[in-house]
Design an enzyme around this catalytic site. Structure first.
Site, mmCIF file in Angstrom:
data_model
loop_
_atom_site.group_PDB
_atom_site.id
_atom_site.type_symbol
_atom_site.label_atom_id
_atom_site.label_comp_id
_atom_site.label_asym_id
_atom_site.label_seq_id
_atom_site.Cartn_x
_atom_site.Cartn_y
_atom_site.Cartn_z
ATOM 1 C CE LYS A 128 -6.746 8.802 5.471
ATOM 2 N NZ LYS A 128 -6.728 7.423 4.985
ATOM 3 C CD GLU A 181 -6.844 1.278 7.872
ATOM 4 O OE1 GLU A 181 -6.469 1.169 9.065
ATOM 5 O OE2 GLU A 181 -6.808 2.346 7.238
ATOM 6 C CG ASP A 225 -9.209 5.048 8.094
ATOM 7 O OD1 ASP A 225 -9.972 5.795 8.734
ATOM 8 O OD2 ASP A 225 -8.022 5.341 7.834
ATOM 9 C CG HIS A 272 -1.709 1.285 1.364
ATOM 10 N ND1 HIS A 272 -2.694 1.674 0.484
ATOM 11 C CD2 HIS A 272 -1.609 2.289 2.278
ATOM 12 C CE1 HIS A 272 -3.180 2.855 0.857
ATOM 13 N NE2 HIS A 272 -2.535 3.243 1.936
ATOM 14 C CD GLU A 327 -7.120 4.488 3.889
ATOM 15 O OE1 GLU A 327 -7.071 4.486 5.140
ATOM 16 O OE2 GLU A 327 -6.331 5.137 3.167
#
Ligand code: MN
Length: 418
Positions: free
Chosen positions: A256, A204, A236, A136, A202
């Site tokens: 975020k 995760e 995320d 990533h 994202e």
């Protein structure tokens, strides 16, 4: 071996084939039902009210810790206690215990998963997000900088991370609106304000901590397992256009903090022990405080699907938690090496988990290579990023010796901007 992990055990509660929740899992969650809100576990599709079991002395723990809208009070008891709770639940519900099966007090503590509304399981104090998948970090470096210098010089020395926002961590199922903000779509133009147009997930995982040490103390990689309660899946959410404009020089902020979602069942680190694997060789050699002994990575299959409104889902990524460069023990050791204190219920994100091959990338930024390679969906449409009314679903499970330990899913819909 941890008694509750015995792969030979079977439960007298029915467990559907390919369930994430056999008797070897015994995850923890918080469920709301007509009877109130309590700490629960789950076997198959049956939810087990631990408060009721403790009230009736069917498990020998102070019932008060289960009479709660979060797992924090139970987690404060520490690892030996949560291990013992899993063992006692395992004893009660294993096939050989036919007395329990016909005990009305036991049966009264059971609910169908369809009768409950799962809650955010932990009252999260602090949220840290790492950046610990090499593929990533490399992909993002290629996309935003230069393939020759894709990894920044600090990346193989430091488990890079930042402090996120805990107030906007939500449980699976709660929809969110597309965020708005400042962006600068034309590199030579001026910034503009508007709806995020590059909304991304994202892929995760997160781990949650027991009470740590006081400020000024550090947790070693050897000690880290004793401070890690369990794991969940984490989406995320990231607003890539807002991120690109705002992140210099202090890093992520509004791109975020509008929302992150976690799965509702916390799978204990104990339940995941059988799935440990070795990690990558770390070169250059890490500083002594980041060295670790034994297998500290975990083989967890992960996938992401996108489901457009009124359509079937398309799986857009299959990855694995074993691809992490830095493991949880190293992350926790690094987090505390300066004396930073860790408290019960802190949430630590892994960072986006991308595997080494195409098809294994954990964000649309990488999957669509910054929008240059749109993904073909089953319904004939295309995706570069996430569109309004799309639902993003993350799933994960570990499997070995006929035992499958899973997390369920994080299932969240994106509503149009307000
Ligand atoms: Mn992240």
């Amino acid at each position: 071996m941890i008694e509750a992990n015995n792969p030979d055990l079977r439960s007298w509660i029915e467990v559907p084939q390919n369930s994430d929740f056999p008797i070897q899992n015994i995850p923890f969650g918080v469920a709301k039902s007509k009877k109130g809100t309590a700490v629960v576990t789950r076997i198959g599709n049956t939810v087990i009210n631990l408060h009721q079991l403790a009230l009736k002395n069917l498990i020998s723990f102070d019932s008060k810790v289960f009479d709660s809208a979060s797992l924090n009070a139970m987690m404060l008891l520490g690892k030996q206690a949560t291990r013992e709770i899993r063992n006692q639940v395992s004893m009660l519900f294993r096939e050989s215990n036919q007395n329990a099966k016909s005990n009305p007090e036991v049966l009264e503590s059971l609910l169908s998963i369809n009768e409950v509304e799962m809650q955010l399981p932990i009252q999260i104090g602090d949220y840290t997000d790492f950046y610990s998948s090499e593929q990533h970090a490399y992909n993002v470096g290629c996309l935003f900088r230069d393939p020759k210098n894709a990894l920044l010089p600090n990346w193989k020395y430091i488990p890079v991370g930042y402090h996120g926002r805990s107030s906007s961590i939500l449980p699976s199922g709660v929809p969110i609106h597309r965020p708005k903000g400042q962006k600068k779509p034309n590199p030579d133009g001026l910034p503009i304000f508007g709806n995020c147009s590059l909304l991304d997930f994202e892929l995760e995982t997160a781990f949650f901590t027991y009470q740590g040490k006081p400020i000024g103390e550090s947790i070693t990689t050897d000690e880290a397992d004793d401070y890690i309660f369990g794991m969940a899946l984490l989406n995320d959410w990231s607003a890539r256009d807002i991120q690109a404009w705002e992140y210099v020089p202090l890093g992520p902020f509004l791109a975020k903090n509008f929302a992150s979602h976690i799965s509702c069942w916390i799978v204990t680190l104990d339940a995941l022990e059988p799935f440990r694997v070795s990690g990558p060789i770390q070169d250059p050699k890490v500083f002594p405080y980041l060295e670790y002994k034994g297998d500290k990575h975990i083989d967890i299959n992960l996938e992401v699907a996108i489901k457009p409104e009124n359509s079937t889902e398309t799986v857009v990524c299959k990855s694995n938690y074993k691809h992490m460069y830095w493991n949880m023990n190293q992350q926790l050791a690094h987090h505390t090496i300066n004396g930073c204190n860790i408290r019960v219920g802190d949430c630590m994100g892994s960072g986006t988990i991308s595997g080494p091959n195409e098809g294994e990338y954990g964000s649309m930024l990488e999957i669509s290579w910054k929008g240059t390679k749109p993904v073909k969906m089953n319904d004939g449409s295309e995706r570069k990023f996430i569109e309004d009314n799309d639902t993003v679903i993350i799933r994960g499970y570990a499997q070995k010796n006929g035992v499958r330990i899973g997390f369920g899913e994080v299932y969240n819909k994106i509503l149009p901007a307000k």
